[in-house]
Design a protein around this motif. Structure first.
Motif, mmCIF file in Angstrom:
data_model
loop_
_atom_site.group_PDB
_atom_site.id
_atom_site.type_symbol
_atom_site.label_atom_id
_atom_site.label_comp_id
_atom_site.label_asym_id
_atom_site.label_seq_id
_atom_site.Cartn_x
_atom_site.Cartn_y
_atom_site.Cartn_z
ATOM 1 N N THR A 1 -22.023 -17.173 81.015
ATOM 2 C CA THR A 1 -22.296 -15.933 81.731
ATOM 3 C C THR A 1 -23.701 -16.044 82.318
ATOM 4 O O THR A 1 -24.516 -16.862 81.878
ATOM 5 N N THR A 2 -23.977 -15.200 83.285
ATOM 6 C CA THR A 2 -25.321 -15.199 83.867
ATOM 7 C C THR A 2 -26.360 -14.913 82.790
ATOM 8 O O THR A 2 -27.444 -15.484 82.775
ATOM 9 N N GLY A 33 -18.931 -18.667 84.710
ATOM 10 C CA GLY A 33 -17.483 -18.567 84.661
ATOM 11 C C GLY A 33 -16.975 -17.487 85.593
ATOM 12 O O GLY A 33 -17.712 -16.586 85.983
ATOM 13 N N PRO A 34 -15.703 -17.564 85.956
ATOM 14 C CA PRO A 34 -15.147 -16.603 86.921
ATOM 15 C C PRO A 34 -15.212 -15.164 86.436
ATOM 16 O O PRO A 34 -15.347 -14.240 87.233
ATOM 17 N N GLU A 35 -15.196 -14.959 85.123
ATOM 18 C CA GLU A 35 -15.222 -13.587 84.605
ATOM 19 C C GLU A 35 -16.568 -12.923 84.803
ATOM 20 O O GLU A 35 -16.692 -11.712 84.715
ATOM 21 N N ASP A 36 -17.613 -13.739 85.091
ATOM 22 C CA ASP A 36 -18.955 -13.195 85.243
ATOM 23 C C ASP A 36 -19.351 -13.084 86.706
ATOM 24 O O ASP A 36 -20.456 -12.734 87.039
ATOM 25 N N ARG A 37 -18.446 -13.401 87.584
ATOM 26 C CA ARG A 37 -18.781 -13.341 89.008
ATOM 27 C C ARG A 37 -18.460 -11.972 89.561
ATOM 28 O O ARG A 37 -17.411 -11.415 89.298
ATOM 29 N N SER A 88 -10.397 -28.604 87.506
ATOM 30 C CA SER A 88 -9.242 -28.463 88.380
ATOM 31 C C SER A 88 -7.955 -28.592 87.571
ATOM 32 O O SER A 88 -7.940 -29.038 86.416
ATOM 33 N N ALA A 112 -24.797 -20.213 89.927
ATOM 34 C CA ALA A 112 -23.435 -19.961 90.414
ATOM 35 C C ALA A 112 -22.491 -21.089 90.016
ATOM 36 O O ALA A 112 -21.317 -20.848 89.722
ATOM 37 N N HIS A 147 -22.553 -22.746 87.319
ATOM 38 C CA HIS A 147 -22.297 -22.782 85.878
ATOM 39 C C HIS A 147 -21.718 -21.485 85.322
ATOM 40 O O HIS A 147 -21.491 -21.381 84.122
ATOM 41 N N ARG A 168 -18.219 -23.032 81.094
ATOM 42 C CA ARG A 168 -18.711 -21.914 81.875
ATOM 43 C C ARG A 168 -19.529 -20.969 81.014
ATOM 44 O O ARG A 168 -19.222 -20.734 79.853
#
Lengths: 96, 142
Positions: B24-25, A91-95, B2, A87, A89, B22
């Motif tokens: 992806t899963t 990115g927001p697009e994958d949440r 930030s 979580a 690591h 970042r």
């Protein structure tokens, strides 16, 4: 072909693994090479697989036998991986 | 990163630490699985192996190889599920089985090792203390 997991940590070698992940994604990402590069920087300082297992087993559950399947403990490890480290690591697009 | 860090980065031009990058899963699972596949020893020639944590209670072992007799590609996917009363496994088209004996010891050891190795090598944290490892921070090349 055996249908159960075989385990031979003594033969495990970081250099020997090679595969692609076509089932769960496309080609190997650039991040993999980046992570491997970082890993290689730390390689000299890392304990062996056997040492690592002993350390983790002792730290996580010092009183439990190594072979005991403690579902709560195993689920705790999965929880920390999925909701902790992953979580952090993702990115927001994958949440979800 | 930030807003203030972005401003600082914009002003000073400091390289962005990779820790802030970042993924992806799916990316993360790929990286984890590369380590997971090594836990069982060398992958036999002609085999492809994956082992990874799918979610907090499910672990996947995938093995693919060429059948020496038929010369056809074969594969087996095993899903291990952590339940409150033990570990169950299910393989392609087979009913659930309780994992016991040597296999139980092996999967428990594999999960523990996976956690230790992945936290250390993919996420760069100490698996015992959960503190970040003190490594030279990597930077994104521009």
């Amino acid at each position: 072909m055996p249908d159960t997991l075989e385990f031979n940590p003594a033969e495990a070698s970081a250099e020997k693994a090679s595969f692609s992940m076509s089932e769960i994604g496309a080609a190997e990402p650039a991040q993999m090479a980046e992570a491997q590069s970082l890993n290689s920087q730390q390689a000299e300082a890392q304990p062996t697989v056997g040492q690592a297992h002993q350390e983790v087993a002792a730290a996580l559950e010092p009183s439990a036998p190594e072979s005991a399947a403690d579902p709560d403990r195993l689920r705790g490890l999965g929880n920390r991986l999925v909701f902790g480290y992953r979580a952090m690591h993702v990115g927001p697009e994958d949440r979800g | 990163m930030s807003f203030l860090q972005k401003i600082k980065h914009f002003i000073t031009g400091d390289p962005q630490p990779v820790a802030f990058k970042r993924h992806t899963t799916r990316d993360l699972i790929r990286m984890e699985s590369k380590i997971g596949a090594q836990l069982f020893g060398p992958v036999p020639k002609g085999h492809r192996r994956e082992f990874f944590c799918l979610d907090e209670t499910a672990w996947i072992w995938y093995e693919e190889w060429i059948d020496p007799t038929t010369k056809k590609k074969r594969s087996i996917t095993t899903r291990y599920e952590i339940h409150p009363n033990g570990i169950l496994k299910v393989q392609d088209g087979q009913p659930y089985q309780s994992v016991e004996g040597e296999e139980l010891k092996n999967i428990v050891m594999a999960i523990e090792l996976y956690y230790e190795q992945v936290v250390r090598h993919v996420y760069h944290h100490d698996p015992v203390t959960s503190k970040p490892l003190h490594v030279q921070p990597a930077t994104i090349k521009r």
